[in-house]
Design a protein around this motif. Structure first.
Motif, short mmCIF file in Angstrom:
data_model
loop_
_atom_site.label_atom_id
_atom_site.label_comp_id
_atom_site.label_asym_id
_atom_site.label_seq_id
_atom_site.Cartn_x
_atom_site.Cartn_y
_atom_site.Cartn_z
N HIS A 39 5.54 -8.14 -5.25
CA HIS A 39 6.86 -8.74 -5.50
C HIS A 39 6.72 -10.08 -6.21
N THR A 40 5.81 -10.90 -5.75
CA THR A 40 5.59 -12.21 -6.37
C THR A 40 5.19 -12.05 -7.83
N ALA A 41 4.32 -11.08 -8.10
CA ALA A 41 3.90 -10.82 -9.48
C ALA A 41 5.08 -10.35 -10.32
N GLU A 85 10.99 -8.55 6.51
CA GLU A 85 10.15 -7.64 7.28
C GLU A 85 9.27 -6.83 6.33
N LEU A 86 9.83 -6.37 5.22
CA LEU A 86 9.03 -5.64 4.24
C LEU A 86 7.95 -6.54 3.63
N LEU A 87 8.31 -7.80 3.42
CA LEU A 87 7.38 -8.73 2.77
C LEU A 87 6.24 -9.17 3.69
N LYS A 88 6.27 -8.75 4.95
CA LYS A 88 5.14 -9.04 5.83
C LYS A 88 3.90 -8.25 5.41
N ASP A 89 4.12 -7.18 4.66
CA ASP A 89 2.99 -6.44 4.11
C ASP A 89 2.39 -7.25 2.96
N ALA A 90 1.15 -7.64 3.09
CA ALA A 90 0.51 -8.55 2.13
C ALA A 90 0.49 -7.98 0.72
N LEU A 132 4.34 0.29 -9.04
CA LEU A 132 3.35 -0.11 -8.05
C LEU A 132 4.01 -0.47 -6.73
N MET A 133 5.15 -1.14 -6.79
CA MET A 133 5.88 -1.47 -5.57
C MET A 133 6.38 -0.21 -4.88
#
Length: 336
Positions: free
Chosen positions: A295-297, A284-289, A44-45
């Motif tokens: 990632h958190t999951a 910067e990548l993690l700015k995408d909600a 999914l990522m």
């Protein structure tokens, strides 16, 4: 200049963004990733990263062919494509491997400039042990793990060797790509100008075969080393054991693998100069909600699986063996 990478992948979600951010930062601009059997959100990522234009994600052909040896199926498939011969440079490597350039500012362009006559650069794996780190953390591998194999010492019973992955330019005219290196036509070997990681010309190798390792004194690390985080932390290793081996589905001797790689004989911080920039690129990548949520999951899945593994008798036994092993093997005291 197009620098293409080819990577099979399964269940690497918690570690994916660091690897992607770092290699894009140093110059890999055409990442091809093939996933199989993912249960932790890696697929999914990768799909989201594909949608963002960061990389290209494909299902591993092994999935619809119903075969194992996932690395092999990717290589067979990619050799039917015209993409690799059209790229300037190509490298096939794994998500637990980081190309650490030790010249210039640490970018691939610096490496290429250091060996302008080379069109094949054989990078040697620099294997990192667990660095005495036990818990899984959502933190950079490149910052956490600083202890590795000595760069000269023999770690194999019969041969002093190091594994390889290869950066290859289109001018070498590869016949076909394999997991470790391309192979070449026997009557075109004059086109191959190969150096090792120290920039030393390699003429002893059989370039008609996949170069899986270099023997001492032919391996080198002065210009580039391939940081190989084979184990990661003790608890994280359980995730690797559960995932299994990509090429050998029946390889279950987890303790033998640990003993092979958990050598913490050299304090090596060469890649550390890049970690602040990796933080920035990863953030910067993690700015995408959506990507941040995935990632958190993935981190949550890893933590829950590790907690469950700790209750399993087989994993408890493995952790006990690793603990006893670590008690008898201390970290290096000297710096790189």
């Amino acid at each position: 200049m197009r620098i293409t990478s080819v990577t099979p992948m399964k269940n690497e979600a918690p570690f994916l963004l660091e690897w992607v951010a770092y290699h894009r930062m140093i110059g890999v601009n055409d990442m091809l990733v093939f996933s199989n059997d993912c249960t932790d959100g890696t697929n999914l990522m990768l799909e989201r990263l594909d949608e963002m234009g960061v990389l290209r994600h494909y299902p591993n052909p092994s999935m619809y062919l119903a075969r194992d040896k996932h690395h092999l199926q990717v290589i067979r498939y990619i050799n039917t494509s015209e993409r690799l011969p059209r790229s300037d440079w190509v490298v096939s490597f794994d998500v637990d491997e980081f190309i650490c350039v030790n010249t210039g500012k640490g970018h691939l362009e610096d490496l290429f400039n250091a060996v302008p006559d080379a069109n094949m650069i054989v990078m040697n794996q620099h294997n990192f042990g667990c660095s005495d780190i036990v818990p899984f953390e959502d933190a950079l591998l490149t910052r956490q793990f600083q202890y590795a194999w000595d760069k000269e010492k023999a770690y194999h019973a019969r041969l002093n060797r190091r594994g390889t992955k290869t950066l290859t330019h289109q001018s070498a005219e590869a016949k076909a790509w394999h997991n470790h290196s391309p192979v070449f036509h026997g009557d075109k070997l004059d086109k191959v100008h190969c150096v090792n990681g120290s920039g030393i010309r390699q003429t002893e190798q059989d370039f008609t075969k996949d170069i899986k390792s270099l023997l001492h004194p032919h391996f080198g690390f002065d210009l580039v080393q391939l940081n190989h985080y084979a184990l990661r932390a003790v608890e994280t290793y359980m995730l690797k054991v559960d995932r299994g081996n990509a090429n050998h589905a029946d390889a279950k001797d987890a303790m033998a693998y640990w003993r092979r790689y958990d050598n913490n004989d050299l304090h090596d911080t060469n890649i550390q100069r890049m970690t602040d920039d990796i933080d920035t690129a990863r953030d910067e990548l993690l700015k995408d909600a959506e990507l941040k949520s995935l990632h958190t999951a993935a981190v949550d899945v890893a933590q829950r699986r590790i907690a469950a593994f700790k209750k399993q008798p087989e994993m408890q036994s493995l952790l006990s063996k690793i603990k006893r092993y670590r008690e008898n093997h201390t970290l290096a005291a000297s710096s790189a």
